[in-house]
Design a protein around this motif. Structure first.
Motif, PDB file in Angstrom:
ATOM      1  N   SER A 206     -38.509 -92.247  50.937  1.00  0.00           N
ATOM      2  CA  SER A 206     -38.490 -91.754  50.077  1.00  0.00           C
ATOM      3  C   SER A 206     -39.596 -90.460  50.765  1.00  0.00           C
TER       4      SER A 206
ATOM      5  N   SER B  56     -40.699 -85.851  51.239  1.00  0.00           N
ATOM      6  CA  SER B  56     -40.716 -84.398  50.984  1.00  0.00           C
ATOM      7  C   SER B  56     -40.152 -83.663  52.380  1.00  0.00           C
TER       8      SER B  56
ATOM      9  N   SER C  33     -39.618 -79.942  54.171  1.00  0.00           N
ATOM     10  CA  SER C  33     -40.029 -78.141  53.423  1.00  0.00           C
ATOM     11  C   SER C  33     -39.780 -77.413  55.011  1.00  0.00           C
TER      12      SER C  33
ATOM     13  N   ASN D  91     -37.189 -75.878  50.057  1.00  0.00           N
ATOM     14  CA  ASN D  91     -37.722 -77.026  49.321  1.00  0.00           C
ATOM     15  C   ASN D  91     -37.119 -78.347  49.355  1.00  0.00           C
TER      16      ASN D  91
ATOM     17  N   ARG E  53     -37.093 -82.976  48.207  1.00  0.00           N
ATOM     18  CA  ARG E  53     -37.686 -84.569  48.309  1.00  0.00           C
ATOM     19  C   ARG E  53     -36.627 -85.220  48.538  1.00  0.00           C
TER      20      ARG E  53
ATOM     21  N   SER F  31     -35.229 -89.489  48.185  1.00  0.00           N
ATOM     22  CA  SER F  31     -35.143 -90.439  47.091  1.00  0.00           C
ATOM     23  C   SER F  31     -33.942 -90.571  47.114  1.00  0.00           C
TER      24      SER F  31
ATOM     25  N   GLU G 180     -34.689 -78.799  45.741  1.00  0.00           N
ATOM     26  CA  GLU G 180     -35.690 -78.326  45.020  1.00  0.00           C
ATOM     27  C   GLU G 180     -35.777 -76.307  44.894  1.00  0.00           C
TER      28      GLU G 180
END
Length: 389
Positions: free
Chosen positions: A312, A314, A316, A335, A337, A339, A346
């Protein structure tokens, strides 16, 4: 002289092929003890001088070992079953023992372990200068055992780790970590009354390494500030230089206890091909060119069965210039994430100098058989350029 003997103690058993010892005792002067022993394929040589006062005995000692296998010392040193190696080194120091049962020790030395193995970690050799300062204990009363073990001039060669956790994406099928050499200086403090509790250890070091390979990702050189506190291994001020002048920096927080997650926080200037291939090894990156600014913060469970589904965090990505099969863009922003083994987009945008852009949303499966769905919306696009791509 003693030959072909087995010495058995509650925590130590040694096979001695030959032993020579000399002892000189003089109650009013200095007493000398010398011992040389062949232990298996190696030998141990030690000596001590001892003087007696009204209420205490003071002495100097020295010891040299060469070619002694750690297996023969495993019980005495409480070493785990997966620790192996052949040790060579020297130690010298001073001690004091009083009639109340209090013992004090200061020592320093230099040690080398060859063909070393600690669990999945293997090393061709490990060398360090070390010191033991203010070690003491009392047999007459309960007392904390102070003391500090310090390591300096640390050097590790031929370091490799088999079976790197498969939560880390791989560019190739190689699932190992290796480094040609690791060198640095540092210190380690272990409270001896809780030496088996790694959460009570504290350490700090500055390390540098050359020729790192991790799961097929090659780094020319790297350095980091390393600390251990409260059971957490922290690589801070991390900096790595890749073969093609790309750079990575950041920190890695890796708990030495199983009940805490690991946190990886990295930033770097990478090529677009490296990033795409690192995320998905089956993507064709021929014709793709760009210098990217990448930032990722990942969290993964710290256990031996972690999988990419447990990853998990993020991601960028940004760039002011990108080309793909002749089509050029002057803006890239991503951008997302991580999971459940998926990269969720996103905010992803590709902008062109003529005002056109492409916006994408969706998800990309990171495992080989995972499904991916991405929706694109384009505005003011050059149809001829798209056709050529």
């Amino acid at each position: 002289e003693l030959t072909d003997a087995t010495l058995s103690f509650p925590t130590l058993e040694m096979q001695l092929t030959s032993t020579d010892a000399s002892l000189q005792i003089d109650g009013e002067g200095t007493n000398q003890v010398e011992l040389t022993a062949n232990v298996g394929q190696g030998f141990l040589q030690s000596g001590a001088s001892l003087s007696f006062g009204d209420s205490a005995a003071n002495g100097d000692f020295r010891m040299k070992v060469d070619g002694i296998d750690l297996v023969s010392l495993r019980s005495a040193l409480s070493l785990p079953a997966d620790v192996d190696g052949v040790t060579t080194g020297e130690i010298a120091g001073r001690f004091r023992l009083d009639d109340a049962g209090s013992f004090q020790l200061d020592a320093q030395g230099l040690g080398t372990i060859g063909d070393a193995r600690v669990g999945r970690i293997q090393m061709a050799s490990a060398q360090a200068a070390f010191g033991i300062k203010d070690f003491s204990f009392s047999s007459s009363r309960e007392q904390r055992i102070p003391g500090e073990l310090s390591l300096t001039e640390l050097e590790l060669r031929g370091v490799s780790i088999a079976d790197v956790p498969n939560a880390i994406p791989r560019i190739t099928d190689d699932n190992t970590f290796s480094a040609a050499s690791v060198s640095g200086t540092g210190s380690l403090r272990v409270p001896l009354e809780t030496a088996m509790d790694i959460s009570t250890w504290s350490a700090s070091a500055n390390l540098a390494t050359t020729s790192i390979s991790a799961s097929g990702f090659h780094v020319a050189s790297g350095k980091a500030s390393v600390t251990i506190a409260k059971g957490v291994l922290l690589f801070d001020e991390l900096a790595a230089q890749l073969d093609d002048s790309a750079e990575i920096s950041g920190s890695i927080q890796w708990p030495l206890l199983r009940d805490q997650p690991a946190v990886i926080d990295l930033q770097g200037h990478l090529s677009a091909g490296q990033v795409v291939t690192f995320i998905n090894t089956h993507t064709d990156v021929s014709g793709l060119g760009a210098d990217l600014l990448v930032a990722a913060k990942l969290q993964l469970p710290n256990n031996s069965s972690i999988a990419i589904d447990a990853l998990s965090g993020s991601l960028s990505v940004s760039s002011s210039e990108l080309s793909w099969n002749g089509m050029a863009a002057d803006e890239l922003t991503i951008n997302g994430r991580f999971s459940e083994g998926t990269l969720w987009l996103e905010d992803a945008k590709l902008g062109f100098s003529d005002g056109g852009d492409v916006v994408a949303k969706g998800h990309i499966g990171l495992s080989e058989d995972a499904a991916s769905t991405v929706e694109f919306r384009g505005t003011r696009l050059d149809v001829r350029a798209i056709r050529e791509v």
